[in-house]
Design a protein around this motif. Structure first.
Motif, short mmCIF file in Angstrom:
data_model
loop_
_atom_site.label_atom_id
_atom_site.label_comp_id
_atom_site.label_asym_id
_atom_site.label_seq_id
_atom_site.Cartn_x
_atom_site.Cartn_y
_atom_site.Cartn_z
N THR A 1 0.44 -1.20 -0.05
CA THR A 1 -0.09 -0.07 0.54
C THR A 1 1.11 1.18 0.00
N THR A 2 2.10 1.42 0.43
CA THR A 2 3.00 2.26 0.70
C THR A 2 4.12 2.68 -0.02
N ASP A 3 5.17 1.27 0.26
CA ASP A 3 6.61 1.80 -0.46
C ASP A 3 6.04 1.63 -1.83
N GLY A 4 7.46 2.11 -2.73
CA GLY A 4 6.97 1.68 -3.85
C GLY A 4 8.27 0.59 -4.23
N PHE A 5 8.45 0.28 -5.76
CA PHE A 5 9.36 -1.11 -5.58
C PHE A 5 10.80 -1.29 -6.54
N GLY A 6 11.32 -0.96 -5.42
CA GLY A 6 12.79 -0.49 -6.41
C GLY A 6 13.67 -2.26 -5.86
N PHE A 7 15.09 -1.30 -5.71
CA PHE A 7 15.99 -2.77 -5.67
C PHE A 7 15.49 -3.03 -4.03
N MET A 8 15.25 -2.25 -2.99
CA MET A 8 14.99 -2.81 -2.43
C MET A 8 14.70 -3.88 -1.50
N LEU A 9 12.66 -3.80 -2.14
CA LEU A 9 11.97 -5.26 -2.73
C LEU A 9 12.23 -6.33 -3.59
N ALA A 10 12.96 -6.05 -3.97
CA ALA A 10 13.11 -6.94 -5.46
C ALA A 10 14.48 -7.43 -4.68
N VAL A 11 15.13 -6.82 -4.24
CA VAL A 11 17.03 -7.88 -3.86
C VAL A 11 15.85 -8.88 -2.44
N GLY A 12 15.53 -8.09 -1.83
CA GLY A 12 14.51 -8.41 -0.30
C GLY A 12 13.57 -9.14 -0.51
N ASP A 13 12.65 -10.28 -1.29
CA ASP A 13 12.10 -10.70 -2.54
C ASP A 13 12.75 -11.80 -2.87
N LEU A 14 13.31 -11.23 -3.66
CA LEU A 14 14.57 -12.09 -4.85
C LEU A 14 15.48 -12.92 -4.30
N THR A 15 16.02 -12.54 -3.56
CA THR A 15 17.85 -13.50 -2.54
C THR A 15 17.38 -12.87 -1.85
N TRP A 16 17.28 -12.00 -0.57
CA TRP A 16 17.42 -12.44 0.86
C TRP A 16 16.44 -13.87 1.38
N VAL A 17 15.43 -13.91 0.81
CA VAL A 17 14.29 -14.53 1.27
C VAL A 17 15.16 -15.73 1.13
N PRO A 18 14.99 -16.00 -0.02
CA PRO A 18 15.03 -17.68 -0.33
C PRO A 18 16.39 -18.31 -0.16
N PHE A 19 17.58 -16.31 -0.22
CA PHE A 19 19.19 -18.09 0.22
C PHE A 19 19.85 -17.17 1.44
N VAL A 20 19.12 -16.55 2.36
CA VAL A 20 19.53 -16.06 3.51
C VAL A 20 18.24 -17.12 4.88
N TYR A 21 16.79 -16.61 4.28
CA TYR A 21 15.81 -17.61 5.65
C TYR A 21 16.53 -19.36 4.98
N SER A 22 17.21 -19.34 4.24
CA SER A 22 17.44 -21.26 4.36
C SER A 22 18.22 -21.58 5.27
N LEU A 23 19.07 -20.70 5.70
CA LEU A 23 20.61 -20.93 6.04
C LEU A 23 20.62 -21.68 7.48
N GLN A 24 19.89 -23.07 7.41
CA GLN A 24 19.16 -23.41 8.23
C GLN A 24 19.36 -24.66 8.47
N ALA A 25 18.69 -24.86 7.04
CA ALA A 25 18.73 -26.02 6.50
C ALA A 25 20.32 -26.04 5.73
N ARG A 26 20.48 -25.27 5.44
CA ARG A 26 22.13 -25.65 4.31
C ARG A 26 23.02 -25.68 5.40
N TYR A 27 23.23 -26.05 6.39
CA TYR A 27 23.71 -25.36 7.33
C TYR A 27 23.74 -27.68 8.42
N LEU A 28 22.06 -28.09 7.94
CA LEU A 28 21.91 -29.33 8.47
C LEU A 28 22.94 -30.07 7.21
N VAL A 29 22.47 -29.64 6.40
CA VAL A 29 22.85 -30.36 5.17
C VAL A 29 24.50 -31.39 5.88
#
Length: 433
Positions: free
Chosen positions: A269-297
Protein backbone atom coordinates in the motif's frame (compact mmCIF):
# COMPACT_ATOMS: atom_id res chain seq x y z
CA UNK A 1 -2.25 14.47 -16.24
CA UNK A 2 -1.83 18.24 -15.79
CA UNK A 3 1.46 19.38 -14.28
CA UNK A 4 -0.15 20.90 -11.18
CA UNK A 5 -2.36 17.87 -10.59
CA UNK A 6 0.60 15.54 -11.08
CA UNK A 7 2.67 17.55 -8.60
CA UNK A 8 -0.05 17.41 -5.98
CA UNK A 9 -0.55 13.67 -6.49
CA UNK A 10 3.19 12.96 -6.60
CA UNK A 11 4.81 15.42 -4.16
CA UNK A 12 8.55 15.41 -3.70
CA UNK A 13 9.84 13.26 -0.87
CA UNK A 14 10.89 15.46 2.02
CA UNK A 15 12.04 12.81 4.48
CA UNK A 16 14.75 10.21 3.93
CA UNK A 17 14.88 6.76 5.47
CA UNK A 18 17.98 4.59 5.96
CA UNK A 19 20.13 7.75 6.40
CA UNK A 20 19.36 8.94 2.88
CA UNK A 21 21.42 8.28 -0.27
CA UNK A 22 24.61 7.18 1.60
CA UNK A 23 22.59 4.61 3.54
CA UNK A 24 20.76 3.47 0.41
CA UNK A 25 24.06 3.01 -1.42
CA UNK A 26 25.54 1.14 1.54
CA UNK A 27 22.60 -1.30 1.74
CA UNK A 28 22.56 -1.75 -2.06
CA UNK A 29 26.20 -2.88 -1.94
CA UNK A 30 26.21 -4.64 1.43
CA UNK A 31 23.18 -6.91 0.98
CA UNK A 32 24.77 -8.81 -1.95
CA UNK A 33 28.11 -8.91 -0.13
CA UNK A 34 26.52 -10.18 3.06
CA UNK A 35 24.54 -12.85 1.22
CA UNK A 36 27.77 -14.20 -0.23
CA UNK A 37 29.46 -13.85 3.17
CA UNK A 38 26.81 -16.00 4.84
CA UNK A 39 27.70 -18.78 2.40
CA UNK A 40 31.49 -18.48 2.52
CA UNK A 41 31.36 -17.91 6.29
CA UNK A 42 29.17 -20.93 6.92
CA UNK A 43 29.92 -23.83 4.61
CA UNK A 44 31.89 -27.04 4.60
CA UNK A 45 34.14 -25.75 1.82
CA UNK A 46 35.33 -22.80 3.90
CA UNK A 47 36.29 -24.85 6.92
CA UNK A 48 33.36 -24.43 9.28
CA UNK A 49 30.56 -22.17 10.46
CA UNK A 50 32.36 -19.89 11.02
CA UNK A 51 35.82 -20.84 9.74
CA UNK A 52 38.72 -20.59 12.20
CA UNK A 53 38.92 -16.92 13.15
CA UNK A 54 42.64 -16.43 12.31
CA UNK A 55 41.96 -17.59 8.74
CA UNK A 56 39.03 -15.29 7.96
CA UNK A 57 40.80 -12.03 7.04
CA UNK A 58 43.58 -13.72 5.02
CA UNK A 59 40.97 -15.79 3.19
CA UNK A 60 38.93 -12.69 2.33
CA UNK A 61 41.99 -10.82 1.10
CA UNK A 62 43.10 -13.78 -0.98
CA UNK A 63 39.67 -14.25 -2.55
CA UNK A 64 39.10 -10.58 -3.42
CA UNK A 65 42.50 -10.34 -5.11
CA UNK A 66 41.99 -13.53 -7.13
CA UNK A 67 40.27 -13.18 -10.50
CA UNK A 68 39.40 -16.90 -10.45
CA UNK A 69 37.34 -16.34 -7.30
CA UNK A 70 35.36 -13.56 -8.93
CA UNK A 71 34.73 -15.74 -11.97
CA UNK A 72 33.49 -18.54 -9.70
CA UNK A 73 30.55 -16.36 -8.67
CA UNK A 74 29.13 -16.76 -12.17
CA UNK A 75 27.50 -20.05 -13.14
CA UNK A 76 25.76 -20.04 -16.55
CA UNK A 77 23.83 -23.21 -15.72
CA UNK A 78 22.48 -21.73 -12.50
CA UNK A 79 21.65 -18.48 -14.29
CA UNK A 80 19.70 -20.32 -17.00
CA UNK A 81 17.90 -22.40 -14.38
CA UNK A 82 16.98 -19.27 -12.41
CA UNK A 83 15.59 -17.54 -15.49
CA UNK A 84 13.59 -20.66 -16.29
CA UNK A 85 12.27 -20.69 -12.73
CA UNK A 86 11.17 -17.06 -12.90
CA UNK A 87 9.53 -17.63 -16.29
CA UNK A 88 7.73 -20.66 -14.88
CA UNK A 89 6.30 -18.53 -12.06
CA UNK A 90 5.03 -15.94 -14.55
CA UNK A 91 3.44 -18.62 -16.74
CA UNK A 92 1.82 -20.24 -13.70
CA UNK A 93 0.41 -16.86 -12.65
CA UNK A 94 -1.02 -16.35 -16.13
CA UNK A 95 -2.42 -19.84 -16.78
CA UNK A 96 -3.54 -21.23 -13.43
CA UNK A 97 -7.11 -20.27 -12.51
CA UNK A 98 -7.63 -17.78 -9.72
CA UNK A 99 -10.02 -15.13 -8.46
CA UNK A 100 -9.33 -11.48 -9.12
CA UNK A 101 -9.72 -9.27 -6.04
CA UNK A 102 -9.59 -5.53 -5.47
CA UNK A 103 -6.80 -4.02 -3.43
CA UNK A 104 -7.11 -1.11 -1.02
CA UNK A 105 -8.12 2.34 -2.21
CA UNK A 106 -5.10 4.19 -3.63
CA UNK A 107 -4.67 7.93 -3.17
CA UNK A 108 -5.55 8.60 -6.83
CA UNK A 109 -8.99 7.14 -6.13
CA UNK A 110 -8.44 3.79 -7.88
CA UNK A 111 -7.98 0.20 -6.79
CA UNK A 112 -5.67 -2.34 -8.36
CA UNK A 113 -6.85 -5.83 -9.24
CA UNK A 114 -4.79 -8.84 -8.18
CA UNK A 115 -5.01 -12.45 -9.31
CA UNK A 116 -5.04 -14.97 -6.47
CA UNK A 117 -3.36 -18.26 -7.36
CA UNK A 118 -0.05 -18.32 -5.47
CA UNK A 119 -1.08 -21.33 -3.38
CA UNK A 120 -2.05 -23.21 -6.54
CA UNK A 121 1.40 -22.42 -7.94
CA UNK A 122 2.99 -23.85 -4.79
CA UNK A 123 0.96 -27.06 -5.00
CA UNK A 124 1.77 -27.51 -8.69
CA UNK A 125 5.47 -26.93 -8.02
CA UNK A 126 5.60 -29.35 -5.10
CA UNK A 127 3.83 -31.95 -7.22
CA UNK A 128 6.41 -31.57 -9.97
CA UNK A 129 9.29 -31.84 -7.49
CA UNK A 130 7.73 -34.91 -5.88
CA UNK A 131 7.38 -36.54 -9.28
CA UNK A 132 10.98 -35.70 -10.18
CA UNK A 133 12.45 -37.15 -6.99
CA UNK A 134 10.16 -40.19 -7.12
CA UNK A 135 11.24 -40.97 -10.68
CA UNK A 136 14.93 -40.07 -10.54
CA UNK A 137 15.76 -40.19 -6.83
CA UNK A 138 16.71 -37.57 -4.24
CA UNK A 139 20.05 -36.97 -5.98
CA UNK A 140 18.15 -35.38 -8.89
CA UNK A 141 17.20 -32.42 -6.69
CA UNK A 142 20.44 -31.54 -4.94
CA UNK A 143 21.56 -28.93 -7.48
CA UNK A 144 20.68 -25.92 -5.28
CA UNK A 145 23.28 -27.08 -2.77
CA UNK A 146 25.82 -27.83 -5.49
CA UNK A 147 25.34 -24.51 -7.36
CA UNK A 148 24.43 -22.26 -4.45
CA UNK A 149 26.70 -19.33 -5.31
CA UNK A 150 25.63 -19.31 -8.96
CA UNK A 151 21.96 -19.14 -7.96
CA UNK A 152 22.67 -16.26 -5.58
CA UNK A 153 24.40 -14.36 -8.38
CA UNK A 154 21.51 -15.02 -10.75
CA UNK A 155 18.97 -13.70 -8.24
CA UNK A 156 21.09 -10.59 -7.62
CA UNK A 157 21.27 -9.86 -11.35
CA UNK A 158 17.49 -10.26 -11.63
CA UNK A 159 16.98 -7.94 -8.63
CA UNK A 160 19.26 -5.24 -10.06
CA UNK A 161 17.65 -5.43 -13.51
CA UNK A 162 14.15 -5.19 -12.08
CA UNK A 163 15.11 -2.30 -9.82
CA UNK A 164 16.65 -0.45 -12.76
CA UNK A 165 13.71 -1.21 -15.07
CA UNK A 166 11.16 0.03 -12.54
CA UNK A 167 13.18 3.15 -11.82
CA UNK A 168 13.54 4.10 -15.50
CA UNK A 169 9.92 3.37 -16.41
CA UNK A 170 8.70 5.43 -13.44
CA UNK A 171 9.46 8.56 -15.49
CA UNK A 172 6.71 7.70 -17.97
CA UNK A 173 3.47 9.63 -18.11
CA UNK A 174 0.62 9.09 -15.65
CA UNK A 175 2.75 7.18 -13.15
CA UNK A 176 1.68 7.16 -9.51
CA UNK A 177 4.83 7.50 -7.43
CA UNK A 178 5.50 6.29 -3.90
CA UNK A 179 5.45 9.15 -1.43
CA UNK A 180 8.76 7.97 -0.03
CA UNK A 181 10.53 7.36 -3.34
CA UNK A 182 10.32 10.68 -5.20
CA UNK A 183 13.32 12.45 -3.72
CA UNK A 184 15.03 13.30 -7.01
CA UNK A 185 18.18 11.47 -5.95
CA UNK A 186 18.68 8.55 -8.36
CA UNK A 187 20.61 6.36 -5.89
CA UNK A 188 17.98 6.71 -3.20
CA UNK A 189 14.95 6.42 -5.51
CA UNK A 190 16.41 3.38 -7.32
CA UNK A 191 16.86 1.71 -3.93
CA UNK A 192 13.63 2.66 -2.18
CA UNK A 193 11.36 2.40 -5.24
CA UNK A 194 10.05 5.38 -7.17
CA UNK A 195 6.81 4.03 -8.67
CA UNK A 196 4.17 2.74 -6.27
CA UNK A 197 2.77 -0.08 -8.39
CA UNK A 198 4.90 -0.82 -11.48
CA UNK A 199 2.94 -3.11 -13.79
CA UNK A 200 3.03 -4.63 -17.25
CA UNK A 201 -0.61 -4.74 -18.25
CA UNK A 202 -2.47 -6.60 -15.49
CA UNK A 203 0.80 -8.11 -14.21
CA UNK A 204 1.71 -6.29 -10.98
CA UNK A 205 5.46 -6.67 -10.50
CA UNK A 206 5.57 -5.82 -6.79
CA UNK A 207 2.88 -8.18 -5.49
CA UNK A 208 4.10 -10.96 -7.80
CA UNK A 209 7.64 -10.77 -6.43
CA UNK A 210 6.39 -10.44 -2.87
CA UNK A 211 5.12 -14.01 -2.55
CA UNK A 212 5.87 -16.11 -5.63
CA UNK A 213 9.40 -16.54 -7.04
CA UNK A 214 11.23 -15.97 -3.75
CA UNK A 215 8.92 -17.62 -1.24
CA UNK A 216 8.30 -20.74 -3.31
CA UNK A 217 12.01 -20.95 -4.16
CA UNK A 218 12.74 -20.88 -0.42
CA UNK A 219 10.61 -24.02 -0.05
CA UNK A 220 12.38 -25.69 -2.96
CA UNK A 221 15.80 -24.87 -1.51
CA UNK A 222 14.80 -26.41 1.82
CA UNK A 223 13.69 -29.56 0.00
CA UNK A 224 16.93 -29.59 -1.98
CA UNK A 225 18.92 -29.40 1.27
CA UNK A 226 16.93 -32.32 2.67
CA UNK A 227 17.63 -34.28 -0.53
CA UNK A 228 21.36 -33.59 -0.17
CA UNK A 229 21.30 -34.78 3.43
CA UNK A 230 19.23 -37.82 2.43
CA UNK A 231 21.80 -38.83 -0.18
CA UNK A 232 24.70 -38.35 2.24
CA UNK A 233 23.03 -40.42 4.96
CA UNK A 234 22.11 -43.20 2.59
CA UNK A 235 18.35 -42.85 2.78
CA UNK A 236 17.28 -40.84 5.84
CA UNK A 237 17.18 -37.29 7.18
CA UNK A 238 17.60 -36.02 10.75
CA UNK A 239 14.76 -34.96 13.03
CA UNK A 240 16.26 -31.46 13.02
CA UNK A 241 15.93 -31.25 9.23
CA UNK A 242 12.35 -32.51 9.49
CA UNK A 243 11.51 -29.67 11.90
CA UNK A 244 13.06 -27.01 9.66
CA UNK A 245 11.15 -28.37 6.65
CA UNK A 246 7.92 -28.50 8.66
CA UNK A 247 8.18 -25.05 10.23
CA UNK A 248 9.33 -23.13 7.19
CA UNK A 249 7.07 -25.10 4.86
CA UNK A 250 4.06 -24.30 7.05
CA UNK A 251 5.02 -20.62 7.14
CA UNK A 252 5.39 -20.47 3.36
CA UNK A 253 2.20 -22.40 2.72
CA UNK A 254 0.29 -20.20 5.16
CA UNK A 255 1.53 -17.02 3.48
CA UNK A 256 0.55 -18.26 0.03
CA UNK A 257 -2.81 -19.66 1.15
CA UNK A 258 -3.64 -16.31 2.74
CA UNK A 259 -2.40 -14.35 -0.27
CA UNK A 260 -5.13 -11.66 -0.04
CA UNK A 261 -3.76 -10.58 3.36
CA UNK A 262 -0.62 -9.08 1.78
CA UNK A 263 -2.60 -6.42 -0.07
CA UNK A 264 -3.13 -4.45 3.14
CA UNK A 265 0.55 -4.51 4.14
CA UNK A 266 2.84 -1.49 3.98
CA UNK A 267 4.95 -3.11 1.25
CA UNK A 268 1.94 -3.09 -1.09
CA UNK A 269 0.00 0.00 0.00
CA UNK A 270 2.82 2.44 0.76
CA UNK A 271 6.28 1.42 -0.48
CA UNK A 272 7.45 1.77 -4.04
CA UNK A 273 9.08 -1.13 -5.82
CA UNK A 274 12.81 -0.67 -6.19
CA UNK A 275 16.00 -2.58 -5.53
CA UNK A 276 15.21 -2.81 -1.81
CA UNK A 277 12.09 -4.93 -2.29
CA UNK A 278 13.45 -6.74 -5.34
CA UNK A 279 16.60 -7.99 -3.62
CA UNK A 280 14.65 -8.74 -0.46
CA UNK A 281 12.09 -10.84 -2.32
CA UNK A 282 14.35 -12.56 -4.84
CA UNK A 283 17.67 -12.99 -3.00
CA UNK A 284 17.36 -12.40 0.72
CA UNK A 285 14.26 -14.51 1.37
CA UNK A 286 15.23 -17.73 -0.42
CA UNK A 287 19.00 -17.69 0.13
CA UNK A 288 19.26 -16.25 3.66
CA UNK A 289 16.13 -17.68 5.24
CA UNK A 290 17.18 -21.21 4.21
CA UNK A 291 20.47 -20.94 6.14
CA UNK A 292 19.39 -23.43 8.83
CA UNK A 293 18.53 -26.14 6.28
CA UNK A 294 21.84 -25.63 4.47
CA UNK A 295 23.77 -25.78 7.75
CA UNK A 296 22.11 -29.08 8.67
CA UNK A 297 23.43 -30.68 5.48
CA UNK A 298 27.01 -30.66 6.76
CA UNK A 299 26.30 -30.43 10.52
CA UNK A 300 23.72 -33.15 11.01
CA UNK A 301 21.99 -32.67 14.36
CA UNK A 302 19.90 -35.36 16.06
CA UNK A 303 17.60 -33.74 18.62
CA UNK A 304 15.74 -36.55 20.32
CA UNK A 305 12.16 -36.47 21.61
CA UNK A 306 12.59 -33.92 24.43
CA UNK A 307 14.25 -31.22 22.34
CA UNK A 308 11.86 -31.90 19.47
CA UNK A 309 8.84 -31.41 21.74
CA UNK A 310 10.19 -28.15 23.18
CA UNK A 311 10.94 -26.71 19.75
CA UNK A 312 7.50 -27.75 18.46
CA UNK A 313 5.87 -25.90 21.37
CA UNK A 314 7.88 -22.72 20.70
CA UNK A 315 7.04 -22.73 17.01
CA UNK A 316 3.34 -23.45 17.29
CA UNK A 317 2.91 -20.94 20.10
CA UNK A 318 4.36 -18.34 17.75
CA UNK A 319 2.22 -19.57 14.87
CA UNK A 320 -0.95 -19.39 16.97
CA UNK A 321 -0.20 -15.81 18.06
CA UNK A 322 0.67 -14.82 14.48
CA UNK A 323 -2.43 -16.36 12.91
CA UNK A 324 -4.91 -15.43 15.68
CA UNK A 325 -3.81 -11.80 15.79
CA UNK A 326 -3.86 -11.43 12.01
CA UNK A 327 -7.30 -13.05 11.97
CA UNK A 328 -8.61 -10.48 14.45
CA UNK A 329 -7.17 -7.62 12.38
CA UNK A 330 -8.48 -8.88 9.04
CA UNK A 331 -11.96 -9.54 10.47
CA UNK A 332 -12.06 -6.06 11.97
CA UNK A 333 -10.94 -4.38 8.76
CA UNK A 334 -13.63 -6.25 6.85
CA UNK A 335 -16.36 -5.04 9.18
CA UNK A 336 -16.58 -8.21 11.25
CA UNK A 337 -16.11 -8.49 15.00
CA UNK A 338 -17.06 -12.03 16.11
CA UNK A 339 -15.16 -11.70 19.41
CA UNK A 340 -16.76 -8.37 20.36
CA UNK A 341 -13.39 -6.63 20.56
CA UNK A 342 -13.19 -3.09 21.89
CA UNK A 343 -12.04 -0.18 19.74
CA UNK A 344 -11.78 3.60 19.81
CA UNK A 345 -13.20 5.97 17.21
CA UNK A 346 -10.94 8.38 15.35
CA UNK A 347 -11.58 11.74 13.76
CA UNK A 348 -10.96 10.10 10.36
CA UNK A 349 -14.08 8.00 10.86
CA UNK A 350 -12.14 4.77 11.38
CA UNK A 351 -11.57 2.65 14.47
CA UNK A 352 -8.48 1.34 16.26
CA UNK A 353 -8.51 -2.00 18.11
CA UNK A 354 -7.63 -1.82 21.81
CA UNK A 355 -8.49 -5.34 23.03
CA UNK A 356 -7.80 -8.95 22.16
CA UNK A 357 -4.29 -9.58 20.89
CA UNK A 358 -4.17 -5.96 19.73
CA UNK A 359 -4.76 -4.78 23.29
CA UNK A 360 -1.67 -6.61 24.56
CA UNK A 361 0.66 -4.79 22.17
CA UNK A 362 0.49 -2.84 18.91
CA UNK A 363 2.09 -5.61 16.83
CA UNK A 364 1.23 -9.03 18.28
CA UNK A 365 1.76 -10.57 14.84
CA UNK A 366 5.41 -9.48 15.05
CA UNK A 367 5.71 -11.27 18.39
CA UNK A 368 4.43 -14.47 16.81
CA UNK A 369 6.79 -14.03 13.88
CA UNK A 370 9.79 -13.69 16.20
CA UNK A 371 8.89 -16.80 18.19
CA UNK A 372 8.68 -18.79 14.96
CA UNK A 373 12.00 -17.38 13.79
CA UNK A 374 13.61 -18.53 17.05
CA UNK A 375 12.10 -22.00 16.61
CA UNK A 376 13.55 -22.27 13.09
CA UNK A 377 17.05 -21.80 14.49
CA UNK A 378 16.71 -24.05 17.55
CA UNK A 379 17.09 -27.30 15.51
CA UNK A 380 20.71 -26.29 14.82
CA UNK A 381 21.31 -26.19 18.61
CA UNK A 382 23.98 -23.79 19.88
CA UNK A 383 27.25 -24.77 18.24
CA UNK A 384 27.34 -21.54 16.21
CA UNK A 385 25.68 -18.11 16.47
CA UNK A 386 25.50 -17.81 12.68
CA UNK A 387 22.36 -19.93 12.35
CA UNK A 388 20.66 -17.46 14.72
CA UNK A 389 21.47 -14.54 12.45
CA UNK A 390 17.93 -14.59 11.07
CA UNK A 391 16.44 -14.08 14.54
CA UNK A 392 18.53 -10.98 15.26
CA UNK A 393 18.08 -9.61 11.75
CA UNK A 394 14.33 -10.15 11.94
CA UNK A 395 14.13 -8.42 15.32
CA UNK A 396 15.88 -5.33 13.92
CA UNK A 397 13.70 -5.43 10.79
CA UNK A 398 10.44 -5.65 12.74
CA UNK A 399 11.48 -2.95 15.20
CA UNK A 400 12.31 -0.66 12.28
CA UNK A 401 8.98 -1.50 10.64
CA UNK A 402 7.18 -0.84 13.90
CA UNK A 403 8.81 2.59 14.16
CA UNK A 404 7.75 3.36 10.57
CA UNK A 405 4.21 2.22 11.36
CA UNK A 406 4.04 4.39 14.47
CA UNK A 407 5.35 7.41 12.58
CA UNK A 408 2.82 6.96 9.77
CA UNK A 409 -0.03 6.38 12.21
CA UNK A 410 0.86 9.48 14.20
CA UNK A 411 0.65 11.55 11.00
CA UNK A 412 -2.56 9.80 10.00
CA UNK A 413 -4.48 9.89 13.29
CA UNK A 414 -2.90 12.78 15.21
CA UNK A 415 -4.30 13.17 18.73
CA UNK A 416 -6.26 9.92 18.39
CA UNK A 417 -2.99 8.06 17.97
CA UNK A 418 -1.63 9.51 21.23
CA UNK A 419 -4.84 8.42 22.95
CA UNK A 420 -4.41 4.96 21.47
CA UNK A 421 -0.78 4.59 22.61
CA UNK A 422 -1.83 5.31 26.18
CA UNK A 423 -4.35 2.47 25.99
CA UNK A 424 -1.88 0.13 24.22
CA UNK A 425 1.58 1.23 25.45
CA UNK A 426 3.60 -1.84 24.45
CA UNK A 427 4.89 -2.08 20.89
CA UNK A 428 5.90 -5.74 20.30
CA UNK A 429 6.70 -7.43 23.62
CA UNK A 430 3.95 -7.06 26.25
CA UNK A 431 5.24 -5.50 29.48
CA UNK A 432 8.76 -5.23 27.99
CA UNK A 433 8.83 -3.08 24.84
Amino acid sequence: MAVSAKASLNPSTQHYEFFGPPGALFITLSVPAFTYALFFGCSETSGGCPPPLPSILPSIASALSNSAWWKSLWDPHAFAAYLAWYAYCVVAWALLPGDWIQGTLIRDGTRKSYKINAFSTLLLTLGLVFGLTLRFGAQSFTFFYERWVGFVTASLIMSALQGLYCYLTSFGSNKLLALGGNSGNPIYDFFIGRELNPSIGSFDIKSFNEIRPGLILWALIDISMACEQYVRRGGSITDSMVLVLLFQGLYIGDALYNEPAIFTTMDITTDGFGFMLAVGDLTWVPFVYSLQARYLVFNQVELGSVWTTIILLVNFTGYYIFRASNGEKNDFRNGKNPKGLKSIDTARGTKLLVSGWWGLCRHPNYLGDLLMAFAWSLPTKFDTPITYFYVFYFLVLLMHRQLRDDENCEKKYGADWHRYTKLVPYRIFPYVY
